[in-house]
Motif scaffolding. Structure first.
Motif, mmCIF file in Angstrom:
data_model
loop_
_atom_site.group_PDB
_atom_site.id
_atom_site.type_symbol
_atom_site.label_atom_id
_atom_site.label_comp_id
_atom_site.label_asym_id
_atom_site.label_seq_id
_atom_site.Cartn_x
_atom_site.Cartn_y
_atom_site.Cartn_z
ATOM 1 N N UNK A 125 0.840 -1.203 0.000
ATOM 2 C CA UNK A 125 0.000 0.000 0.000
ATOM 3 C C UNK A 125 0.877 1.257 0.000
ATOM 4 N N UNK A 126 1.954 1.199 0.766
ATOM 5 C CA UNK A 126 2.894 2.337 0.763
ATOM 6 C C UNK A 126 3.529 2.493 -0.625
ATOM 7 N N UNK A 127 3.944 1.377 -1.225
ATOM 8 C CA UNK A 127 4.588 1.455 -2.543
ATOM 9 C C UNK A 127 3.624 1.995 -3.598
ATOM 10 N N UNK A 161 2.264 9.047 -6.265
ATOM 11 C CA UNK A 161 2.787 10.390 -5.966
ATOM 12 C C UNK A 161 3.900 10.790 -6.949
ATOM 13 N N UNK A 162 4.877 9.916 -7.112
ATOM 14 C CA UNK A 162 6.011 10.230 -7.984
ATOM 15 C C UNK A 162 5.550 10.339 -9.447
ATOM 16 N N UNK A 163 4.750 9.373 -9.886
ATOM 17 C CA UNK A 163 4.289 9.385 -11.278
ATOM 18 C C UNK A 163 3.401 10.583 -11.581
ATOM 19 N N UNK A 164 2.514 10.929 -10.646
ATOM 20 C CA UNK A 164 1.640 12.091 -10.864
ATOM 21 C C UNK A 164 2.446 13.378 -10.940
ATOM 22 N N UNK A 165 3.440 13.507 -10.049
ATOM 23 C CA UNK A 165 4.285 14.713 -10.071
ATOM 24 C C UNK A 165 5.050 14.807 -11.393
ATOM 25 N N UNK A 166 5.575 13.665 -11.859
ATOM 26 C CA UNK A 166 6.348 13.674 -13.108
ATOM 27 C C UNK A 166 5.467 14.021 -14.309
ATOM 28 N N UNK A 167 4.269 13.433 -14.371
ATOM 29 C CA UNK A 167 3.391 13.713 -15.516
ATOM 30 C C UNK A 167 2.786 15.112 -15.422
ATOM 31 N N UNK A 168 2.593 15.602 -14.202
ATOM 32 C CA UNK A 168 2.129 16.994 -14.052
ATOM 33 C C UNK A 168 3.199 17.949 -14.578
ATOM 34 N N UNK A 169 4.448 17.631 -14.277
ATOM 35 C CA UNK A 169 5.555 18.461 -14.770
ATOM 36 C C UNK A 169 5.624 18.410 -16.293
ATOM 37 N N UNK A 170 5.460 17.203 -16.833
ATOM 38 C CA UNK A 170 5.447 17.049 -18.301
ATOM 39 C C UNK A 170 4.292 17.858 -18.912
ATOM 40 N N UNK A 171 3.129 17.797 -18.267
ATOM 41 C CA UNK A 171 1.953 18.506 -18.796
ATOM 42 C C UNK A 171 2.164 20.015 -18.790
ATOM 43 N N UNK A 172 2.905 20.504 -17.799
ATOM 44 C CA UNK A 172 3.133 21.954 -17.727
ATOM 45 C C UNK A 172 3.973 22.468 -18.896
ATOM 46 N N UNK A 173 4.806 21.607 -19.486
ATOM 47 C CA UNK A 173 5.644 22.028 -20.603
ATOM 48 C C UNK A 173 4.909 21.940 -21.937
ATOM 49 N N UNK A 174 3.695 21.413 -21.920
ATOM 50 C CA UNK A 174 2.927 21.309 -23.159
ATOM 51 C C UNK A 174 1.971 22.496 -23.265
ATOM 52 N N UNK A 175 1.702 22.908 -24.494
ATOM 53 C CA UNK A 175 0.925 24.137 -24.700
ATOM 54 C C UNK A 175 -0.568 23.875 -24.875
ATOM 55 N N UNK A 176 -0.971 22.619 -25.086
ATOM 56 C CA UNK A 176 -2.392 22.371 -25.378
ATOM 57 C C UNK A 176 -3.236 22.488 -24.108
ATOM 58 N N UNK A 180 -2.510 15.219 -1.225
ATOM 59 C CA UNK A 180 -3.143 14.034 -0.634
ATOM 60 C C UNK A 180 -2.273 12.793 -0.846
ATOM 61 N N UNK A 181 -1.673 12.685 -2.016
ATOM 62 C CA UNK A 181 -0.832 11.517 -2.299
ATOM 63 C C UNK A 181 0.407 11.495 -1.399
ATOM 64 N N UNK A 182 0.952 12.681 -1.095
ATOM 65 C CA UNK A 182 2.075 12.735 -0.160
ATOM 66 C C UNK A 182 1.634 12.229 1.214
ATOM 67 N N UNK A 183 0.464 12.699 1.655
ATOM 68 C CA UNK A 183 -0.036 12.283 2.972
ATOM 69 C C UNK A 183 -0.257 10.771 3.018
ATOM 70 N N UNK A 184 -0.837 10.207 1.964
ATOM 71 C CA UNK A 184 -1.063 8.753 1.932
ATOM 72 C C UNK A 184 0.264 7.993 1.918
ATOM 73 N N UNK A 185 1.223 8.493 1.152
ATOM 74 C CA UNK A 185 2.521 7.813 1.078
ATOM 75 C C UNK A 185 3.195 7.770 2.444
ATOM 76 N N UNK A 186 3.195 8.906 3.129
ATOM 77 C CA UNK A 186 3.846 8.976 4.438
ATOM 78 C C UNK A 186 3.133 8.074 5.446
ATOM 79 N N UNK A 205 -1.656 5.193 -12.695
ATOM 80 C CA UNK A 205 -2.556 5.907 -11.783
ATOM 81 C C UNK A 205 -3.167 7.128 -12.477
ATOM 82 N N UNK A 206 -2.352 7.850 -13.214
ATOM 83 C CA UNK A 206 -2.862 9.041 -13.925
ATOM 84 C C UNK A 206 -3.886 8.614 -14.986
ATOM 85 N N UNK A 207 -3.627 7.500 -15.663
ATOM 86 C CA UNK A 207 -4.605 6.997 -16.644
ATOM 87 C C UNK A 207 -5.913 6.644 -15.957
#
Length: 350
Positions: free
Chosen positions: A28-30, A36-51, A67-73, A198-200
């Motif tokens: 559950x922690x993993x 958390x990590x995947x959402x942050x990475x794809x959010x960062x990727x999305x910010x560099x896109x113009x659409x 919320x994902x940080x809180x659940x992870x911890x 998770x993002x999908x």
């Protein structure tokens, strides 16, 4: 037994209970960490896109990242405690040897957590500066994972502990261990892959509200999951080959159960690739959850293989005291009910 290894504490109940709870709670922690990590990475990727769909995705992910940080911890507390109960005489020593880095995890995590809250609450007013806060949080997550990987490998190798006599400053890292880098990459690339899934899934659940964004998100998340899982399989093989021969052979027929789990894991890895390529979000999610549990079991076998010359959990002395365990189970049920209630309230508000 090496003289550097402290005498283990006695247990209040048989070791199997703690091993069961460790294997139950760690996945559950993993899963939360991966999201958390995947959402942050794809959010960062999305910010560099113009659409426009990418912009809406970055905004939506900003709302759930705290919320994902809180659940992870919180999901990480239980497996860490059970790990300490069974292997505390290894984990405490390795934590002291790298105490400066280990204690740094707390301020680093607080910094990342606050940055993500700021990124969420000031999403529009921050503008492009929001990218800096998001990227900093993601970088901190990778640094914390590297610290954890060092500690979890250093606790397996008492032979490395003699380095303390050359460096007693609490700044030791396990950099000479050949399993360190493949293990770290195996976990973190896997985290990005499952985070993509998770993002999908998140996009799939948004289909009724925003079809345009949902289609783009599902496509992005499943592509990330599929391609990164391919990389993950190669890294897993590297990690396997980097293990000491006696540990690697556990999965090559040396232990029947471990070998079956390894083969089942390989089959599931291929299946999730097939379902991922077909964009079967729900089926892939179910299979991936099972796969994470199997990988946790394999991780336990690796640890037992490393510890075999020094220690076996079967040798731990039990001084029966069952009442704390029943209190724990009651608290666990109450805690899960509270979490379910909080999630329900958050979903209603959002």
């Amino acid at each position: 037994m090496s003289p550097l290894i402290p005498t283990p504490d006695t247990l209040p109940v048989a070791w199997g209970w703690f091993q069961f709870l460790l294997l139950l709670t760690l996945p559950f922690h993993l899963l939360a960490m991966n999201a958390m990590v995947g959402s942050a990475a794809l959010a960062l990727y999305a910010r560099f896109r113009a659409d426009e769909p990418s912009h809406r995705l970055a905004h939506e992910l900003a709302k759930i990242l705290p919320f994902l940080v809180a659940f992870t911890v919180n999901f990480g507390v239980a497996p860490l405690l059970f790990n300490q109960v069974l292997y505390g005489h290894f984990l405490y020593v390795s934590s002291i040897l790298m105490a400066v880095f280990w204690l740094a995890v707390i301020p680093l995590l607080i910094l990342a957590y606050y940055a993500l809250y700021l990124y969420d609450f000031r999403f529009n007013s921050l503008g492009k500066a929001g990218t800096v806060f998001l990227a900093m949080s993601l970088l901190i997550f990778f640094v914390i994972a590297f610290i954890y990987t060092n500690n979890m490998t250093l606790m397996l190798l008492p032979t490395q502990w003699v380095a303390y006599f050359q460096n007693a400053a609490g700044t030791l890292l396990n950099l000479s261990d050949p399993t360190l880098i493949p293990r770290y990459l195996h976990f973190m690339i896997g985290a990005l892959a499952v985070g993509g899934l998770f993002v999908a899934l998140f996009g799939k659940l948004k289909e009724n509200r925003d079809r345009e964004m949902a289609d783009a998100v599902v496509r992005l998340g499943m592509n990330a999951f599929t391609w990164l899982t391919m990389v993950q399989i190669l890294l897993g093989l590297w990690f396997l080959m980097a293990l000491p021969k006696k540990v690697m052979l556990i999965f090559m027929g040396g232990d029947t159960v471990a070998t079956l789990i390894f083969l089942l894991g390989l089959i599931l890895a291929i299946l999730v690739l097939v379902t991922g390529l077909k964009k079967k979000v729900y089926l892939t999610t179910g299979l991936a959850v099972v796969l994470v549990f199997l990988m946790s079991f394999m991780r336990a076998y690796v640890r037992m293989g490393f510890h075999e010359p020094y220690f076996s959990v079967r040798s731990l002395v039990v001084v029966p005291q069952y009442s704390p365990m029943w209190v724990f189970f009651l608290s666990l049920v109450a805690g899960l009910l509270c979490i379910a209630w909080m999630v329900k309230k958050v979903v209603e508000i959002r």
